[in-house]
Design a protein around this motif. Structure first.
Motif, PDB file in Angstrom:
ATOM      1  N   TYR A 192      39.157  41.253  39.140  1.00 57.07           N
ATOM      2  CA  TYR A 192      40.121  42.344  39.238  1.00 57.07           C
ATOM      3  C   TYR A 192      40.192  42.821  40.682  1.00 57.07           C
ATOM      4  O   TYR A 192      39.158  42.953  41.351  1.00 57.07           O
ATOM      5  CB  TYR A 192      39.715  43.493  38.318  1.00 57.07           C
ATOM      6  CG  TYR A 192      39.693  43.119  36.854  1.00 57.07           C
ATOM      7  CD1 TYR A 192      40.826  43.250  36.057  1.00 57.07           C
ATOM      8  CD2 TYR A 192      38.536  42.589  36.277  1.00 57.07           C
ATOM      9  CE1 TYR A 192      40.806  42.889  34.718  1.00 57.07           C
ATOM     10  CE2 TYR A 192      38.508  42.224  34.930  1.00 57.07           C
ATOM     11  CZ  TYR A 192      39.652  42.376  34.164  1.00 57.07           C
ATOM     12  OH  TYR A 192      39.627  42.004  32.843  1.00 57.07           O
ATOM     13  N   VAL A 193      41.412  43.093  41.140  1.00 60.33           N
ATOM     14  CA  VAL A 193      41.627  43.541  42.517  1.00 60.33           C
ATOM     15  C   VAL A 193      42.599  44.716  42.492  1.00 60.33           C
ATOM     16  O   VAL A 193      43.681  44.621  41.914  1.00 60.33           O
ATOM     17  CB  VAL A 193      42.212  42.430  43.401  1.00 60.33           C
ATOM     18  CG1 VAL A 193      42.295  42.901  44.854  1.00 60.33           C
ATOM     19  CG2 VAL A 193      41.399  41.156  43.298  1.00 60.33           C
ATOM     20  N   LEU A 213      45.273  44.019  39.834  1.00 64.33           N
ATOM     21  CA  LEU A 213      45.566  42.634  39.493  1.00 64.33           C
ATOM     22  C   LEU A 213      44.401  42.021  38.728  1.00 64.33           C
ATOM     23  O   LEU A 213      43.243  42.359  38.961  1.00 64.33           O
ATOM     24  CB  LEU A 213      45.834  41.820  40.748  1.00 64.33           C
ATOM     25  CG  LEU A 213      46.881  42.356  41.721  1.00 64.33           C
ATOM     26  CD1 LEU A 213      46.998  41.432  42.923  1.00 64.33           C
ATOM     27  CD2 LEU A 213      48.220  42.518  41.036  1.00 64.33           C
ATOM     28  N   GLN A 214      44.729  41.096  37.845  1.00 63.25           N
ATOM     29  CA  GLN A 214      43.711  40.307  37.147  1.00 63.25           C
ATOM     30  C   GLN A 214      43.990  38.839  37.424  1.00 63.25           C
ATOM     31  O   GLN A 214      45.142  38.404  37.417  1.00 63.25           O
ATOM     32  CB  GLN A 214      43.760  40.563  35.642  1.00 63.25           C
ATOM     33  CG  GLN A 214      42.692  39.803  34.857  1.00 63.25           C
ATOM     34  CD  GLN A 214      43.009  39.758  33.364  1.00 63.25           C
ATOM     35  OE1 GLN A 214      43.939  39.087  32.922  1.00 63.25           O
ATOM     36  NE2 GLN A 214      42.225  40.489  32.583  1.00 63.25           N
ATOM     37  N   MET A 215      42.948  38.065  37.670  1.00 62.15           N
ATOM     38  CA  MET A 215      43.101  36.630  37.924  1.00 62.15           C
ATOM     39  C   MET A 215      41.814  35.913  37.564  1.00 62.15           C
ATOM     40  O   MET A 215      40.767  36.536  37.340  1.00 62.15           O
ATOM     41  CB  MET A 215      43.458  36.382  39.394  1.00 62.15           C
ATOM     42  CG  MET A 215      42.387  36.821  40.379  1.00 62.15           C
ATOM     43  SD  MET A 215      42.935  36.722  42.122  1.00 62.15           S
ATOM     44  CE  MET A 215      43.981  38.182  42.237  1.00 62.15           C
ATOM     45  N   ASN A 216      41.896  34.603  37.497  1.00 55.85           N
ATOM     46  CA  ASN A 216      40.689  33.804  37.340  1.00 55.85           C
ATOM     47  C   ASN A 216      39.902  33.832  38.648  1.00 55.85           C
ATOM     48  O   ASN A 216      40.464  34.109  39.710  1.00 55.85           O
ATOM     49  CB  ASN A 216      41.043  32.368  36.968  1.00 55.85           C
ATOM     50  CG  ASN A 216      41.601  32.249  35.560  1.00 55.85           C
ATOM     51  OD1 ASN A 216      41.260  33.045  34.674  1.00 55.85           O
ATOM     52  ND2 ASN A 216      42.458  31.262  35.343  1.00 55.85           N
ATOM     53  N   SER A 220      43.759  31.662  40.191  1.00 58.80           N
ATOM     54  CA  SER A 220      44.858  31.215  39.331  1.00 58.80           C
ATOM     55  C   SER A 220      45.155  32.233  38.232  1.00 58.80           C
ATOM     56  O   SER A 220      44.362  33.138  37.977  1.00 58.80           O
ATOM     57  CB  SER A 220      44.510  29.865  38.694  1.00 58.80           C
ATOM     58  OG  SER A 220      43.363  29.981  37.859  1.00 58.80           O
ATOM     59  N   GLN A 221      46.311  32.068  37.593  1.00 55.39           N
ATOM     60  CA  GLN A 221      46.760  32.920  36.489  1.00 55.39           C
ATOM     61  C   GLN A 221      46.705  34.405  36.867  1.00 55.39           C
ATOM     62  O   GLN A 221      46.251  35.247  36.103  1.00 55.39           O
ATOM     63  CB  GLN A 221      45.940  32.652  35.225  1.00 55.39           C
ATOM     64  CG  GLN A 221      46.082  31.244  34.709  1.00 55.39           C
ATOM     65  CD  GLN A 221      45.358  31.008  33.388  1.00 55.39           C
ATOM     66  OE1 GLN A 221      44.974  31.946  32.702  1.00 55.39           O
ATOM     67  NE2 GLN A 221      45.175  29.739  33.041  1.00 55.39           N
ATOM     68  N   ARG A 222      47.219  34.690  38.015  1.00 56.39           N
ATOM     69  CA  ARG A 222      47.261  36.075  38.486  1.00 56.39           C
ATOM     70  C   ARG A 222      48.339  36.862  37.755  1.00 56.39           C
ATOM     71  O   ARG A 222      49.447  36.368  37.541  1.00 56.39           O
ATOM     72  CB  ARG A 222      47.534  36.076  39.988  1.00 56.39           C
ATOM     73  CG  ARG A 222      47.835  37.426  40.591  1.00 56.39           C
ATOM     74  CD  ARG A 222      47.983  37.290  42.093  1.00 56.39           C
ATOM     75  NE  ARG A 222      48.951  38.223  42.631  1.00 56.39           N
ATOM     76  CZ  ARG A 222      49.250  38.332  43.920  1.00 56.39           C
ATOM     77  NH1 ARG A 222      48.634  37.557  44.802  1.00 56.39           N
ATOM     78  NH2 ARG A 222      50.147  39.192  44.339  1.00 56.39           N
ATOM     79  N   ARG A 223      48.019  38.078  37.373  1.00 54.50           N
ATOM     80  CA  ARG A 223      48.992  38.951  36.721  1.00 54.50           C
ATOM     81  C   ARG A 223      48.636  40.402  37.029  1.00 54.50           C
ATOM     82  O   ARG A 223      47.520  40.704  37.463  1.00 54.50           O
ATOM     83  CB  ARG A 223      49.007  38.728  35.212  1.00 54.50           C
ATOM     84  CG  ARG A 223      47.759  39.220  34.492  1.00 54.50           C
ATOM     85  CD  ARG A 223      47.758  38.811  33.022  1.00 54.50           C
ATOM     86  NE  ARG A 223      46.620  39.347  32.290  1.00 54.50           N
ATOM     87  CZ  ARG A 223      46.671  40.412  31.491  1.00 54.50           C
ATOM     88  NH1 ARG A 223      47.817  41.056  31.338  1.00 54.50           N
ATOM     89  NH2 ARG A 223      45.599  40.832  30.849  1.00 54.50           N
ATOM     90  N   ALA A 319      52.164  58.283  33.168  1.00 52.79           N
ATOM     91  CA  ALA A 319      52.999  57.284  33.827  1.00 52.79           C
ATOM     92  C   ALA A 319      52.135  56.166  34.391  1.00 52.79           C
ATOM     93  O   ALA A 319      52.239  55.790  35.538  1.00 52.79           O
ATOM     94  CB  ALA A 319      53.804  57.941  34.928  1.00 52.79           C
ATOM     95  N   ILE A 320      51.238  55.679  33.590  1.00 48.23           N
ATOM     96  CA  ILE A 320      50.328  54.594  33.957  1.00 48.23           C
ATOM     97  C   ILE A 320      50.357  53.578  32.839  1.00 48.23           C
ATOM     98  O   ILE A 320      50.279  53.938  31.672  1.00 48.23           O
ATOM     99  CB  ILE A 320      48.888  55.090  34.149  1.00 48.23           C
ATOM    100  CG1 ILE A 320      48.851  56.232  35.173  1.00 48.23           C
ATOM    101  CG2 ILE A 320      47.960  53.967  34.563  1.00 48.23           C
ATOM    102  CD1 ILE A 320      47.506  56.863  35.320  1.00 48.23           C
ATOM    103  N   LYS A 321      50.502  52.321  33.160  1.00 49.37           N
ATOM    104  CA  LYS A 321      50.601  51.300  32.127  1.00 49.37           C
ATOM    105  C   LYS A 321      49.613  50.189  32.392  1.00 49.37           C
ATOM    106  O   LYS A 321      49.398  49.770  33.520  1.00 49.37           O
ATOM    107  CB  LYS A 321      52.016  50.705  32.101  1.00 49.37           C
ATOM    108  CG  LYS A 321      53.090  51.717  31.723  1.00 49.37           C
ATOM    109  CD  LYS A 321      54.460  51.061  31.711  1.00 49.37           C
ATOM    110  CE  LYS A 321      55.542  52.058  31.349  1.00 49.37           C
ATOM    111  NZ  LYS A 321      56.894  51.427  31.364  1.00 49.37           N
ATOM    112  N   ALA A 322      48.999  49.699  31.337  1.00 47.64           N
ATOM    113  CA  ALA A 322      48.142  48.525  31.419  1.00 47.64           C
ATOM    114  C   ALA A 322      48.717  47.458  30.519  1.00 47.64           C
ATOM    115  O   ALA A 322      49.243  47.742  29.451  1.00 47.64           O
ATOM    116  CB  ALA A 322      46.718  48.858  30.973  1.00 47.64           C
ATOM    117  N   SER A 323      48.636  46.209  30.959  1.00 50.68           N
ATOM    118  CA  SER A 323      49.205  45.127  30.159  1.00 50.68           C
ATOM    119  C   SER A 323      48.248  44.704  29.065  1.00 50.68           C
ATOM    120  O   SER A 323      47.079  45.053  29.063  1.00 50.68           O
ATOM    121  CB  SER A 323      49.508  43.940  31.063  1.00 50.68           C
ATOM    122  OG  SER A 323      48.330  43.527  31.740  1.00 50.68           O
TER     123      SER A 323
END
Length: 323
Positions: A192-193, A213-216, A220-223, A319-323
């Protein structure tokens, strides 16, 4: 029960401080204890006091650094420290390796410059992949780097891999500042960044701003994992949850005795949900979304100056959202 503290870098020459006899231990029990003043004396004669649980001891273990940010323990047991040099946007940042702990003097005898000429290095972390290779991760303002790590190295044993690039511009401190720090955390097999906003309160041009951000681990697979966090400087993954400290808008009023009001929160973040768990540190305040909306229309000077955090009102969703 012990823990490490970054130095009072904005007020004193930077000093790494150690509470108790070891570093990075669990502080859950200590946090619940009453706080008492603990005096700290530096080699140059200056002193200050920190409020800590009475059963902890705090001593300077490294002195003479500049703007210490975060600590991480390496696979071989050393302590790595990021140093951003000063408050400006610069390429003078360093990563130090602390080694040679001396129980008698309660200091590290070896302080090595592991990396230098870095652009505002805020956070460092370690991860060992499935093949057994250890990596050092470094979050600079403009990019996320990782280096192959070998035990005992005083310098990186390889050239860095660039896993991600980030926006590296923003408004000056005069207008609330832009957030040039990036923070790392590993958990659940993911990296996480956090990336702060480009301004005090505005509509961002890049989706990556004011987000986590979350990624491997290989990038890779950054979202985007969570958005709407103006400046999540601190990240911690614990028991399946990602916790983030969030710095709210600056320059909201002048009622604080020492500086303009602002607000901060501590939010545990899980997939699809963010729960606000801390209150504002000063009032009057208003939310980031409310402030940005208010700027887009004419308004009297006193509008919203006395609002509570908007999540405090019944039925309001942050007003904060998490996927």
């Amino acid at each position: 029960m012990t823990f490490a503290l970054a130095s009072l870098a904005r007020t004193l020459a930077a000093t790494a401080l150690l509470c108790g006899g070891a570093i990075f231990a669990d502080t859950a029990h200590a946090a619940a204890a009453p706080l008492t003043p603990h005096p700290v004396k530096l080699d140059d004669g200056r002193s200050f006091s920190l409020n800590l649980p009475a059963n902890l001891e705090i001593v300077p273990v490294v002195q003479g650094l500049k703007r210490v940010r975060f600590f991480a323990r390496s696979p071989d047991g050393r302590v790595f420290v990021t140093d951003m040099q000063n408050l400006s946007d610069n390429k003078l940042g360093r990563v130090y390796a602390l080694d040679g702990w001396d129980e008698k003097t309660e200091r590290y005898s070896k302080v090595s410059v592991y990396l230098d000429k870095q652009r505002n290095p805020n956070s460092v972390a370690f991860h060992t992949d499935a093949a057994g290779q250890s990596w050092l991760y470094l979050a600079n303002t403009d990019k996320l780097l990782r280096y192959r790590y070998r035990s005992g190295d005083l310098k990186p044993s390889s050239e860095p891999e660039v896993l991600a690039s980030f926006p590296d511009y923003g408004l000056s401190y005069k207008y609330g500042g832009w957030h040039l720090t990036r923070t790392l955390a590993f958990g659940g097999g993911k990296l996480y960044v956090s990336v702060g906003s480009s301004c005090n309160a505005c509509v961002e041009k890049e989706d990556v701003r004011a987000a986590i951000l979350q990624m491997n681990p290989d990038g890779s697979q950054r979202r985007i994992y969570a958005r709407g966090l103006r400046n999540a400087v601190g990240l911690l993954y614990r028991d399946g949850k990602l916790y983030a400290t969030n710095q709210g808008s600056d320059h909201l009023a002048t009622r604080s005795p020492t500086k303009p009001c602002s607000w901060s929160t501590m939010a545990p973040i899980t997939a699809g949900r963010i729960a606000i768990t801390a209150t504002a540190r000063s009032r009057p305040i208003r939310s980031f979304r409310a402030r940005a909306a208010a700027r887009a229309r004419p308004r009297p000077s006193r509008i919203s100056r006395r609002m509570r955090p908007r999540w405090a009102w019944p039925g309001f969703r942050p007003a904060i959202k998490a996927s």
